[in-house]
Motif scaffolding. Structure first.
Motif, PDB file in Angstrom:
ATOM      1  N   GLU A 102       0.853  -1.293   0.078  1.00  0.00           N
ATOM      2  CA  GLU A 102      -0.132   0.058   0.024  1.00  0.00           C
ATOM      3  C   GLU A 102       0.930   1.165   0.114  1.00  0.00           C
ATOM      4  O   GLU A 102       0.313   2.484  -0.136  1.00  0.00           O
ATOM      5  CB  GLU A 102      -1.112   0.062   1.288  1.00  0.00           C
ATOM      6  N   THR A 103       2.178   1.359   0.268  1.00  0.00           N
ATOM      7  CA  THR A 103       3.054   2.280   0.180  1.00  0.00           C
ATOM      8  C   THR A 103       2.983   3.088  -1.101  1.00  0.00           C
ATOM      9  O   THR A 103       3.538   4.250  -1.213  1.00  0.00           O
ATOM     10  CB  THR A 103       4.573   1.651   0.610  1.00  0.00           C
ATOM     11  N   THR A 104       2.882   2.235  -2.221  1.00  0.00           N
ATOM     12  CA  THR A 104       2.318   2.696  -3.554  1.00  0.00           C
ATOM     13  C   THR A 104       1.369   3.433  -3.839  1.00  0.00           C
ATOM     14  O   THR A 104       1.419   4.420  -4.791  1.00  0.00           O
ATOM     15  CB  THR A 104       2.840   1.673  -4.639  1.00  0.00           C
ATOM     16  N   THR A 105       0.426   3.385  -2.882  1.00  0.00           N
ATOM     17  CA  THR A 105      -0.862   4.020  -3.158  1.00  0.00           C
ATOM     18  C   THR A 105      -0.983   5.448  -3.185  1.00  0.00           C
ATOM     19  O   THR A 105      -1.611   6.179  -4.106  1.00  0.00           O
ATOM     20  CB  THR A 105      -1.925   3.702  -2.286  1.00  0.00           C
ATOM     21  N   PRO A 106      -0.102   6.470  -2.326  1.00  0.00           N
ATOM     22  CA  PRO A 106      -0.127   7.879  -2.615  1.00  0.00           C
ATOM     23  C   PRO A 106       0.437   8.278  -3.851  1.00  0.00           C
ATOM     24  O   PRO A 106       0.094   9.060  -4.245  1.00  0.00           O
ATOM     25  CB  PRO A 106       0.894   8.411  -1.362  1.00  0.00           C
ATOM     26  N   GLY A 107       1.572   7.412  -4.218  1.00  0.00           N
ATOM     27  CA  GLY A 107       2.153   7.830  -5.470  1.00  0.00           C
ATOM     28  C   GLY A 107       1.179   7.504  -6.790  1.00  0.00           C
ATOM     29  O   GLY A 107       0.947   8.541  -7.672  1.00  0.00           O
ATOM     30  N   ILE A 108       0.446   6.491  -6.719  1.00  0.00           N
ATOM     31  CA  ILE A 108      -0.702   6.335  -7.976  1.00  0.00           C
ATOM     32  C   ILE A 108      -1.502   7.460  -7.659  1.00  0.00           C
ATOM     33  O   ILE A 108      -2.114   8.025  -8.820  1.00  0.00           O
ATOM     34  CB  ILE A 108      -1.294   5.082  -7.643  1.00  0.00           C
ATOM     35  N   LEU A 163       9.475   7.794  -9.405  1.00  0.00           N
ATOM     36  CA  LEU A 163       9.287   7.542  -7.972  1.00  0.00           C
ATOM     37  C   LEU A 163       8.478   6.219  -7.723  1.00  0.00           C
ATOM     38  O   LEU A 163       8.516   5.157  -7.240  1.00  0.00           O
ATOM     39  CB  LEU A 163       8.868   8.511  -7.060  1.00  0.00           C
ATOM     40  N   MET A 164       7.180   6.181  -8.501  1.00  0.00           N
ATOM     41  CA  MET A 164       6.282   5.186  -8.343  1.00  0.00           C
ATOM     42  C   MET A 164       6.694   3.928  -9.168  1.00  0.00           C
ATOM     43  O   MET A 164       6.447   2.868  -8.487  1.00  0.00           O
ATOM     44  CB  MET A 164       4.970   5.745  -9.066  1.00  0.00           C
ATOM     45  N   PHE A 165       7.638   3.968 -10.102  1.00  0.00           N
ATOM     46  CA  PHE A 165       8.231   2.847 -10.725  1.00  0.00           C
ATOM     47  C   PHE A 165       9.215   2.117  -9.677  1.00  0.00           C
ATOM     48  O   PHE A 165       8.901   0.927  -9.582  1.00  0.00           O
ATOM     49  CB  PHE A 165       9.038   3.370 -12.121  1.00  0.00           C
ATOM     50  N   VAL A 168      10.012  -2.090  -5.683  1.00  0.00           N
ATOM     51  CA  VAL A 168      10.400  -2.646  -4.184  1.00  0.00           C
ATOM     52  C   VAL A 168       9.159  -3.226  -3.531  1.00  0.00           C
ATOM     53  O   VAL A 168       9.163  -4.354  -3.090  1.00  0.00           O
ATOM     54  CB  VAL A 168      11.165  -1.695  -3.434  1.00  0.00           C
ATOM     55  N   ALA A 169       8.253  -2.765  -3.485  1.00  0.00           N
ATOM     56  CA  ALA A 169       6.886  -2.860  -2.410  1.00  0.00           C
ATOM     57  C   ALA A 169       6.145  -4.005  -2.897  1.00  0.00           C
ATOM     58  O   ALA A 169       5.503  -4.802  -2.336  1.00  0.00           O
ATOM     59  CB  ALA A 169       6.041  -1.694  -2.094  1.00  0.00           C
ATOM     60  N   ARG A 170       5.899  -4.217  -4.448  1.00  0.00           N
ATOM     61  CA  ARG A 170       5.246  -4.962  -5.205  1.00  0.00           C
ATOM     62  C   ARG A 170       5.556  -6.037  -5.849  1.00  0.00           C
ATOM     63  O   ARG A 170       4.862  -7.117  -6.305  1.00  0.00           O
ATOM     64  CB  ARG A 170       4.099  -4.197  -6.039  1.00  0.00           C
TER      65      ARG A 170
END
Length: 263
Positions: free
Chosen positions: A166-172, A195-197, A202-204
């Protein structure tokens, strides 16, 4: 001081009582979503001129994404703490890691379950404006795994490993905000894409590979879970990993396209 003592007793004897933690935590999650949604609406309408020009469904999605960002920040902090900084799921503690749970870990999962319930309800209410079938599948699998781990206390470690994604959600969400406000050609949009890439990688991707490796090393402990929990521990991360790979390829393709235009 008397009021503080009464509040402390209320939290300890009611909100954090073992038997009702799952239910109170889910209600807290739903309440958090309502507060975050309203705050997003209030702050955006006061500080952003472009918010007033959005359509009704765009405003709903805008506030919904503010809500999801609030949940992502909360659950990322809790997940990182419990998985990497706390000793609770350490191999040095006696007993299977797959059967460990605590009031804090269960409460945090309940808050997350409250968010996924709220978001799913909003998706169905305005389908497909807030997300198509793939988002419904993603949320349904996540909610199923979270609810099982919360109610049974099984597999909470692997549930939190998945929730770190879920750490990627704010970037999305930021990417959508920039696109909606006409900033698709800005430097901020490019930086956000880069940054999202890396965050997604890393996270997903890498973290899921580590999760599968951890399951492999502790497979004898995974087998001690109930059959349904065992299936969830293997099936949900595998399905989400496939979806993550598909989305990752789309992110990579989009990033290449943006970089090519800027050369």
């Amino acid at each position: 001081m008397k009021s503080y003592s009464q509040t402390e007793v209320l939290v300890k004897d009611y909100l954090l009582a073992d038997a009702i933690i799952p239910y109170t935590s889910v209600l807290c999650g739903i309440f958090m979503c309502k507060v975050a949604y309203d705050l997003s609406q209030l702050v955006s309408s006061v500080n952003l001129k472009s918010y007033a020009s959005l359509t009704k469904i765009q405003r709903i999605e805008w506030n919904n994404r503010g809500m999801s960002s609030a949940h992502a920040i909360f659950i990322t902090i809790m997940s990182l703490y419990l998985v990497f900084f706390s000793d609770f799921f350490s191999d040095q503690i006696e007993g299977p890691v797959t059967l460990r749970s605590s009031n804090i870990s269960t409460f945090s999962l309940g808050v997350s379950a409250g968010y996924f319930l709220t978001d799913l309800a909003m998706m169905f209410w305005s389908y497909p404006c807030l997300g198509g079938l793939e988002y419904v599948l993603h949320h349904s699998l996540s909610l199923c795994a979270i609810a099982y781990a919360m109610l049974t206390g099984e597999g909470q470690l692997y549930t939190y490993m998945v929730l770190i994604s879920e750490t990627t959600t704010p970037g999305i969400n930021m990417r959508w905000f920039l696109d909606t406000t006409g900033m698709k050609r800005s430097g901020a949009y490019l930086i956000n894409g880069v940054l999202m890439f890396f965050a997604w990688l890393v996270a997903r991707i890498l973290l899921f590979i580590y999760l599968f490796y951890h399951i492999y090393l502790h497979f004898n402990q995974v087998l001690q879970m109930h059959a349904f929990g065992y299936c969830l521990a293997l099936g949900v991360p595998s399905t989400l990993f496939i979806m993550n790979m598909m989305w990752f390829l789309k992110i990579l393709k989009g990033l290449k396209k943006i970089l090519a235009k800027r050369q």
